[in-house]
Design a protein around this motif. Sequence first.
Motif, PDB file in Angstrom:
ATOM      1  N   ASP A 144       0.805  -1.225   0.000  1.00 21.34           N
ATOM      2  CA  ASP A 144       0.000   0.000   0.000  1.00 21.34           C
ATOM      3  C   ASP A 144       0.838   1.275   0.000  1.00 21.34           C
ATOM      4  OD1 ASP A 144       0.684  -0.942   2.627  1.00 21.34           O
ATOM      5  OD2 ASP A 144      -0.622   0.596   3.469  1.00 21.34           O
ATOM      6  N   LEU A 145       1.970   1.261   0.714  1.00 24.03           N
ATOM      7  CA  LEU A 145       2.815   2.461   0.768  1.00 24.03           C
ATOM      8  C   LEU A 145       3.442   2.762  -0.596  1.00 24.03           C
ATOM      9  CD1 LEU A 145       4.640   1.789   4.175  1.00 24.03           C
ATOM     10  CD2 LEU A 145       2.603   3.198   3.766  1.00 24.03           C
ATOM     11  N   ASN A 147       2.191   1.596  -3.540  1.00 25.48           N
ATOM     12  CA  ASN A 147       1.084   1.889  -4.459  1.00 25.48           C
ATOM     13  C   ASN A 147       0.633   3.343  -4.346  1.00 25.48           C
ATOM     14  OD1 ASN A 147       0.986  -0.714  -5.511  1.00 25.48           O
ATOM     15  ND2 ASN A 147      -0.380  -1.437  -3.903  1.00 25.48           N
ATOM     16  N   LYS A 148       0.603   3.822  -3.107  1.00 29.46           N
ATOM     17  CA  LYS A 148       0.190   5.213  -2.873  1.00 29.46           C
ATOM     18  C   LYS A 148       1.174   6.179  -3.545  1.00 29.46           C
ATOM     19  CE  LYS A 148      -0.947   8.447   0.839  1.00 29.46           C
ATOM     20  NZ  LYS A 148      -0.955   8.676   2.299  1.00 29.46           N
ATOM     21  N   LYS A 149       2.452   5.882  -3.414  1.00 32.79           N
ATOM     22  CA  LYS A 149       3.491   6.726  -4.026  1.00 32.79           C
ATOM     23  C   LYS A 149       3.394   6.671  -5.556  1.00 32.79           C
ATOM     24  CE  LYS A 149       7.715   8.778  -4.133  1.00 32.79           C
ATOM     25  NZ  LYS A 149       7.997  10.141  -3.691  1.00 32.79           N
ATOM     26  N   LYS A 152      -2.657   6.460  -8.757  1.00 31.66           N
ATOM     27  CA  LYS A 152      -3.890   5.744  -9.097  1.00 31.66           C
ATOM     28  C   LYS A 152      -3.622   4.599 -10.095  1.00 31.66           C
ATOM     29  CE  LYS A 152      -8.567   6.651 -10.705  1.00 31.66           C
ATOM     30  NZ  LYS A 152      -9.476   7.632 -11.294  1.00 31.66           N
ATOM     31  N   ASN A 155      -1.855  -1.589  -7.904  1.00 30.84           N
ATOM     32  CA  ASN A 155      -2.281  -2.508  -6.852  1.00 30.84           C
ATOM     33  C   ASN A 155      -1.264  -3.654  -6.741  1.00 30.84           C
ATOM     34  OD1 ASN A 155      -3.985  -3.605  -4.869  1.00 30.84           O
ATOM     35  ND2 ASN A 155      -5.003  -4.911  -6.376  1.00 30.84           N
TER      36      ASN A 155
END
Length: 203
Positions: A144-145, A147-149, A152, A155
Amino acid sequence: MGLKKLIYEQANEQAKTILAEAKEEKKALLKAEQEKVDKKVSTLLNNAEKEANKKISSKKLEFEQEKKKLILEEKNTQIERVLSLFKEKLLNLNDSELFEYTYKLIKAQKISGNELVRVKKEDYNRYLKLFSSAPKSANLVELDLLNKKLGKGYNLKLDKTPAAITDGFMLVGEVYDLNFSLEPQIERIRRTYEREIHKILYE
């Protein structure tokens, strides 16, 4: 004067004439032979000089080629040294540097965003801690860290299955995999930037 004496004197004169002619002929022959010898010696000397010049030219060419070879070897050695230092740097990235490095490599690729990240067994816990805050028990853990960076549409998940590589990571997709271990990276850098490294070092 008696007849015998006259014949003797004439014979003596003829002998003198013949001897004189023989001497002249001998001189002419000696001169001709000397000229032949001189010519032969001159030819031999010229040939020897030409041969010597050829050898000198050949040696010069040989030395020049050897010099170029040594310069090229030295340049290649220095380029390899730069790439080796770069590899060493990548192998010793701290956590924030590794996060940024991994992010940039993935961001530069056109991928679906649903790939699995695989690393060698010894690196698994580091990647897990660095790129994910999700629960750690599953075989596939959401990064998640990271993917956030990335933004959009990403995953990515960390797969517990070890990658058959010695360093770096792999992106495993449905259609094809991408290898981000260091050797292929170094090879790409060599192909892409060898001229630039050469310029920086030698121009």
